[in-house]
Design an enzyme around this catalytic site. Structure first.
Site, PDB file in Angstrom:
ATOM      1  N   LYS A   1      46.960  47.204  31.321  1.00 52.09           N
ATOM      2  CA  LYS A   1      48.262  46.291  32.311  1.00 52.09           C
ATOM      3  C   LYS A   1      47.718  45.393  30.571  1.00 52.09           C
ATOM      4  O   LYS A   1      48.423  44.516  30.213  1.00 52.09           O
ATOM      5  CB  LYS A   1      47.197  45.988  33.516  1.00 52.09           C
ATOM      6  CG  LYS A   1      47.320  46.485  34.266  1.00 52.09           C
ATOM      7  CD  LYS A   1      46.344  46.416  35.796  1.00 52.09           C
ATOM      8  CE  LYS A   1      46.622  47.552  37.119  1.00 52.09           C
ATOM      9  NZ  LYS A   1      46.409  46.948  37.814  1.00 52.09           N
TER      10      LYS A   1
ATOM     11  N   GLN B   1      42.047  43.741  40.583  1.00 50.21           N
ATOM     12  CA  GLN B   1      42.180  45.246  40.587  1.00 50.21           C
ATOM     13  C   GLN B   1      40.783  45.912  42.160  1.00 50.21           C
ATOM     14  O   GLN B   1      40.196  44.740  41.929  1.00 50.21           O
ATOM     15  CB  GLN B   1      41.133  45.102  38.853  1.00 50.21           C
ATOM     16  CG  GLN B   1      41.224  46.959  38.950  1.00 50.21           C
ATOM     17  CD  GLN B   1      42.853  47.467  38.851  1.00 50.21           C
ATOM     18  OE1 GLN B   1      43.459  46.891  37.975  1.00 50.21           O
ATOM     19  NE2 GLN B   1      42.623  48.352  39.945  1.00 50.21           N
TER      20      GLN B   1
ATOM     21  N   ASP C   1      51.415  41.911  43.190  1.00 47.97           N
ATOM     22  CA  ASP C   1      50.914  43.570  43.580  1.00 47.97           C
ATOM     23  C   ASP C   1      52.085  43.806  44.760  1.00 47.97           C
ATOM     24  O   ASP C   1      51.598  45.244  45.185  1.00 47.97           O
ATOM     25  CB  ASP C   1      49.499  43.712  44.136  1.00 47.97           C
ATOM     26  CG  ASP C   1      48.683  44.559  42.449  1.00 47.97           C
ATOM     27  OD1 ASP C   1      49.380  45.577  42.235  1.00 47.97           O
ATOM     28  OD2 ASP C   1      47.583  44.630  42.571  1.00 47.97           O
TER      29      ASP C   1
END
Ligand code: NAP
Length: 285
Positions: free
Chosen positions: A52, A96, A119
Site C-alpha cells: 500500500k 490493517q 476501507d
C-alpha cells in the site's frame, strides 16, 4: 477457453487515472494523504502494508505509516485514530486487520471518521452501500465491479451467485450486484447442494478461502468466474478458490490468481483516497 480478465492491466489503467487526479489535487488543494496503521508483526499484514505504501508513492499520494507494537493498548490506538481524524493532511485512514486479539476491531473501525474511512468498513459507509448512496465502496468488491465494467461484461439482468458472506467481500459484493440490477444469491457454509446453485450463475464470485473449491461441475457453460480467494497449494504456490484449468475451459471469462482481483484491491483503495481528498477539498472551499 475463457478470456482471462487481466487484473494487472485494469489496475494499471485505473492507477493512471488516480495519478492524474492526485496531481490535479496537489496543485489545486493539497496532496492526497493516506494514513496506514499496523499493529503487531503479522507477516501477511506487513506485506499488504508495504504494498500500500509503495502504491501510494508511485501514484502521487502521501502515505503516513504507523507501525505499532503488538502490545499497543486500545486507548493508545484510539488516541492515534483521533489525532489522524483531526489532521487535515490525512484524507484516508486505514487500520490493517486483523488486529491482535486484545484489541476491539469494531470499536477501532467505529472510531475512524466516516469521511476518512477509505476501507468503507464504518457502519455509516456500509449503510450507504445498502441504500446505493455511497462515498466509498469496499475495495475488493469495487475492484470486481470495475473489472466487469472495463471488460464490458453486463451485470444488469444477470443471475449472480456469490459464495461467501463476509462483511468485507461477500455481503458488499452482493449489494453492489443488486444495485447494478442483477438477481443475486449469496451462499455460505450451510448452503445445501451448493453446486446446484452455482450452476445457475451467469456470474459466479467465489470468496471462500479454500484452494480448488470451485470445480468445473459447479460452473455453467459460458459463465463469468471471479476468484477472490487467496490460498496456497500444498507446494506453497499461491492460488485462488477456483480449479483454474478445468473451469477456464468452460467459462467465458475468468480471473486468475495471482493477477486478477488482488491487484484491484489496492488500486480501489487509492481511488477511495482520491475521492476523500476531493471531498475534503470541496468542503474547504
Ligand atoms: P471469510 O470471512 O473467511 O469468509 C469465507 C466465507 O466462505 C464465509 O461466509 C463462509 O461461510 C464461506 N464458506 C466457507 N466454506 C464454505 C462452503 N463449504 N460452502 C459455501 N461457503 C463456504 O473470508 P473473506 O474475508 O471473505 O475472504 C475470502 C477469501 O478471499 C480469502 O481467501 C481471502 O484471503 C480472500 N480475499 C482476497 C482479497 C483480494 O484482494 N484478492 C481481499 C479480501 C479477501 P460461513 O459464513 O457460513 O462461515
Amino acid at each position: 477457453m475463457a478470456t482471462i480478465i487481466d487484473g494487472k492491466a485494469v489496475s494499471a489503467a485505473v492507477r493512471g487515472e488516480v495519478k492524474a487526479a492526485a496531481a490535479r489535487l496537489a496543485q489545486a488543494a493539497h496532496t492526497p494523504g493516506l494514513a496506514v496503521i499496523i499493529v503487531g508483526e503479522d507477516p501477511a499484514s506487513q506485506v499488504y502494508v508495504r504494498n500500500k505504501h509503495k502504491a501510494c508513492a508511485e501514484n502521487g499520494i502521501r502515505s503516513f505509516q504507523y507501525a505499532l507494537p503488538a502490545d499497543t493498548t486500545q486507548a493508545a490506538l484510539l488516541a492515534l485514530i483521533e489525532t489522524l481524524n483531526n489532521d487535515p493532511a490525512v484524507d484516508g485512514i486505514l487500520c490493517q486487520l486483523p488486529l491482535p486479539k486484545h484489541l476491539d476491531e469494531k470499536a477501532v473501525i467505529d472510531a475512524i471518521r466516516p469521511d476518512k474511512d477509505v476501507d468503507a468498513f464504518h457502519p455509516v459507509n456500509t449503510g450507504k452501500i445498502m441504500t446505493g448512496d455511497y462515498a466509498f465502496l469496499p475495495c475488493t468488491p469495487a475492484g470486481i465491479m470495475e473489472m466487469l465494467k472495463r471488460y464490458e461484461i453486463p451485470v444488469a439482468g444477470k443471475r449472480c451467485v456469490v459464495i461467501g458472506r463476509s462483511n468485507i467481500v461477500g455481503k458488499p459484493m452482493a449489494l453492489l450486484m443488486i444495485n447494478a440490477s442483477a438477481t443475486v444469491t449469496v451462499c455460505n457454509s450451510r448452503t445445501p447442494d451448493l453446486a446446484s446453485i452455482t450452476r445457475q450463475a451467469d456470474i459466479l464470485v467465489s470468496a471462500v478461502g479454500k484452494a480448488d473449491f470451485v470445480t468445473a461441475d459447479m460452473v455453467k457453460d459460458g459463465a463469468v468466474v471471479i476468484d477472490v480467494g487467496i490460498n496456497r497449494h500444498t507446494d506453497g504456490k499461491l492460488c485462488g478458490d477456483v480449479k483454474f484449468d478445468e473451469v477456464a475451459s468452460k467459462a467465458s471469462y475468468i480471473t486468475p490468481v495471482p493477477g486478477g482481483v488482488g491487484p484491484m484491491t489496492i488500486t480501489m483503495l487509492l481511488q477511495n483516497t482520491i475521492t476523500a481528498a476531493k471531498n475534503h477539498a470541496e468542503a474547504e472551499k
